[in-house]
Design an enzyme around this catalytic site. Structure first.
Site, PDB file in Angstrom:
ATOM      1  N   GLY A  54      43.079  43.914  30.218  1.00 19.94           N
ATOM      2  CA  GLY A  54      42.718  42.703  29.476  1.00 19.94           C
ATOM      3  C   GLY A  54      43.783  41.625  29.465  1.00 19.94           C
ATOM      4  N   PRO A  93      45.040  47.101  34.249  1.00 19.13           N
ATOM      5  CA  PRO A  93      44.802  45.686  34.528  1.00 19.13           C
ATOM      6  C   PRO A  93      43.821  45.487  35.681  1.00 19.13           C
ATOM      7  CG  PRO A  93      46.952  46.364  35.370  1.00 19.13           C
ATOM      8  CD  PRO A  93      46.346  47.569  34.731  1.00 19.13           C
ATOM      9  N   GLY A  94      42.921  44.551  35.514  1.00 20.99           N
ATOM     10  CA  GLY A  94      42.019  44.177  36.606  1.00 20.99           C
ATOM     11  C   GLY A  94      42.309  42.733  36.980  1.00 20.99           C
ATOM     12  N   ARG A  95      41.871  41.837  36.087  1.00 15.96           N
ATOM     13  CA  ARG A  95      42.024  40.390  36.295  1.00 15.96           C
ATOM     14  C   ARG A  95      43.462  39.981  36.632  1.00 15.96           C
ATOM     15  NH1 ARG A  95      38.382  37.253  33.479  1.00 15.96           N
ATOM     16  NH2 ARG A  95      38.199  39.032  32.085  1.00 15.96           N
ATOM     17  N   ARG A 155      30.518  33.376  36.548  1.00 15.62           N
ATOM     18  CA  ARG A 155      31.283  33.273  35.293  1.00 15.62           C
ATOM     19  C   ARG A 155      31.087  31.958  34.533  1.00 15.62           C
ATOM     20  NH1 ARG A 155      36.082  33.636  34.708  1.00 15.62           N
ATOM     21  NH2 ARG A 155      36.150  35.068  32.941  1.00 15.62           N
ATOM     22  N   CYS A 199      18.601  27.529  42.395  1.00 16.37           N
ATOM     23  CA  CYS A 199      17.510  26.805  41.777  1.00 16.37           C
ATOM     24  C   CYS A 199      17.524  27.048  40.272  1.00 16.37           C
ATOM     25  CB  CYS A 199      16.200  27.258  42.394  1.00 16.37           C
ATOM     26  SG  CYS A 199      14.943  26.034  42.165  1.00 16.37           S
ATOM     27  N   GLU A 200      18.511  26.445  39.621  1.00 16.65           N
ATOM     28  CA  GLU A 200      18.680  26.632  38.184  1.00 16.65           C
ATOM     29  C   GLU A 200      19.641  25.560  37.679  1.00 16.65           C
ATOM     30  OE1 GLU A 200      18.676  30.534  36.818  1.00 16.65           O
ATOM     31  OE2 GLU A 200      20.052  30.172  35.168  1.00 16.65           O
ATOM     32  N   TYR A 234      36.151  39.415  39.198  1.00 13.80           N
ATOM     33  CA  TYR A 234      34.762  39.292  38.740  1.00 13.80           C
ATOM     34  C   TYR A 234      34.025  38.147  39.445  1.00 13.80           C
ATOM     35  CZ  TYR A 234      36.975  42.248  35.284  1.00 13.80           C
ATOM     36  OH  TYR A 234      37.702  43.241  34.691  1.00 13.80           O
TER      37      TYR A 234
END
Ligand code: LLP
Length: 439
Positions: free
Chosen positions: A248, A291-293, A330, A361-362, A390
């Site tokens: 995190g 840790p990832g991010r 994200r 298409c949004e 991510y």
């Protein structure tokens, strides 16, 4: 200029990462394209490990592979001596296929299936982070039928929830993850695990949130965890071999973000764990983090080709790129903010404020609102920074957009590590209709 790691501007006014011209990469591999600065990933991995080494404590830094899982990425994590956190059969399969040492794999998840657990046991992975009573039952049955003892951590919910800039205490934590520390669930799980020969209880795990910019939440979580460990030690003589405080650690997506260096998180965690262990009369356990991010987030940059422009007089100008929420969900999902540049015109004066639209298409498919850029023309390349965590891992095929390729760059060399999907790939699992309508 908002540049990370080895990124710089070369003589042609192009963005360069890892000694490679990004415009050349876009031409060679097409766009959208994820580019990873391998040296930056290595530097982060080494900073985490070195910080623990300086304290002279036993530790494992487990890369949370949910941030970006691919064979090459897992192999890079192995090269850097990291451990690996996986949360599904798919992430586990990727790790094993990459040849990652099974004993350094930790298996997470709030609903691991029988099949996933069987696969983990069969390959002798390092530990299972047990999340709930149903899972304990599954592990116990599997262990009994295979005659194995399964190393586990109990995932506990300490009632601390950290947000980007603050943390809150939520007494009885409302979370789908883990055994609550306060309502007796964690004690019940502890009793069950200790009463069964199926388990080797290594210790406990907790994870308090993501993109955290301060240390107070980790300190508080460590205090809560040790209060419980002290109880278990007193009442049952349990001595934890491992305390895992999760991941995190925050990164700088935009100028507004002000993260602390990774060493500062480690220093605070080690100091608090030492203090707590001593106060409880426990030997210092091995400290694990996930840790990832902070390992891969700012090492990743996405390159798009600019296409259409729509000017809404007196309102805004939309500039559209050839990707969007399909390769970076994200902004749409969390309101996440990013910085960007024109990778082929880095010296260009930022003369207009535009908003970057995706091609899905949004209406919600917007990547960046109101960013200053040189006047962008079709065919210019937009580089969006900090998409390494991510981004690819949450990419999807909405509107049947093929998923982009991924390239690693380091020391002037580029290496394709994930191929771009093709239209054929998109329909490979489709089966034709068995028609019931007579011609
Ligand atoms: N350990 C556990 C148990 C986790 O649940 C997570 C993230 C991590 C470690 C790694 O957290 P990190 O260091 O990467 O912040 N999709 C969201 C993030 C979801 C995080 C889920 N768990 C996003 O794009 O921001």
């Amino acid at each position: 200029m908002f540049l990370h790691g080895t990124s710089r501007v070369n003589e042609q006014g192009h963005l360069e990462i890892g000694g490679v011209d990004v415009v050349e990469l876009a031409k060679t591999y097409g766009t959208p394209l994820y580019i990873y600065d391998v040296a930056l990933i290595r530097a982060r991995a080494r900073a985490f490990k070195e910080a623990f080494r300086r304290h002279g404590v036993r530790a494992q830094v487990a890369y949370a592979s949910k941030a970006f899982s691919s064979i090459a990425m897992v192999q890079l994590a192995a090269e850097e001596g990291l451990s690996l956190d996986v949360v599904s059969g798919g992430e586990l399969y990727t790790a094993l296929a990459a040849g990652f040492p099974p004993e350094r794999i930790h298996f997470h998840g709030n609903n691991k299936s029988w099949g996933e657990l069987a696969m983990a046991l069969e390959h002798g992975i390092g530990c299972i982070v047990a999340d709930n009573f149903y899972e304990l039952e599954l592990i116990e049955n599997l262990a009994e039928s295979s005659g194995r003892t399964v190393p586990i951590l109990l995932r506990v919910t300490p009632g601390v929830e950290a947000h980007t800039h603050d943390y809150i205490l939520t007494g009885q934590e409302d979370s789908k993850f883990g055994f609550d520390l306060h309502n007796g669930q964690a004690d019940e799980a502890f009793r069950r695990v200790r009463a069964s020969a199926a388990f080797q209880l290594l210790g406990v795990h907790c994870h308090i949130g993501s993109q955290i910019f301060e240390t107070a939440g980790f300190v508080l979580a460590a205090q809560k965890v040790f209060a419980k460990l002290a109880e278990w030690n007193k009442a049952h003589g349990f001595v934890p071999a491992v305390v895992n405080l999760g991941g995190g650690f925050g990164i700088r997506y935009t100028e507004e973000d002000d993260p602390i260096p990774v060493e500062a998180y480690v220093d605070c965690i080690v100091e608090e764990v030492k203090k707590q262990a001593a106060a409880c009369g426990l030997p210092l356990p091995e400290i694990w983090i996930e840790p990832g991010r902070s390992l891969v987030g700012d090492a990743g940059t996405t390159i798009y080709t600019i296409g259409s422009r729509k000017e809404v007089p007196n309102v805004r100008t939309y500039i559209a790129v050839d990707g969007g929420m399909s390769d970076n969900i994200r902004p749409a999902l969390y309101g996440a903010k990013y910085e960007a540049v024109l990778a082929n015109r880095m010296f260009g004066e930022r003369t207009e404020i535009v908003s970057i639209a995706g091609k899905c298409c949004e209406s919600g498919d917007m990547l960046i609102w109101d960013i200053a850029l040189p006047e962008a023309k079709p065919g210019d390349y937009l580089a969006v920074f900090c998409t390494g965590a991510y981004g690819y891992s949450m990419a999807n095929n909405y509107n049947r957009l093929p998923r982009p390729a991924v390239v690693f760059v380091e020391n002037g060399e580029a290496q394709l590590v994930v191929k771009r999907e093709t239209y054929e790939d998109l329909i490979q699992y489709d089966l034709p209709l068995k028609t019931k309508v007579k011609k």
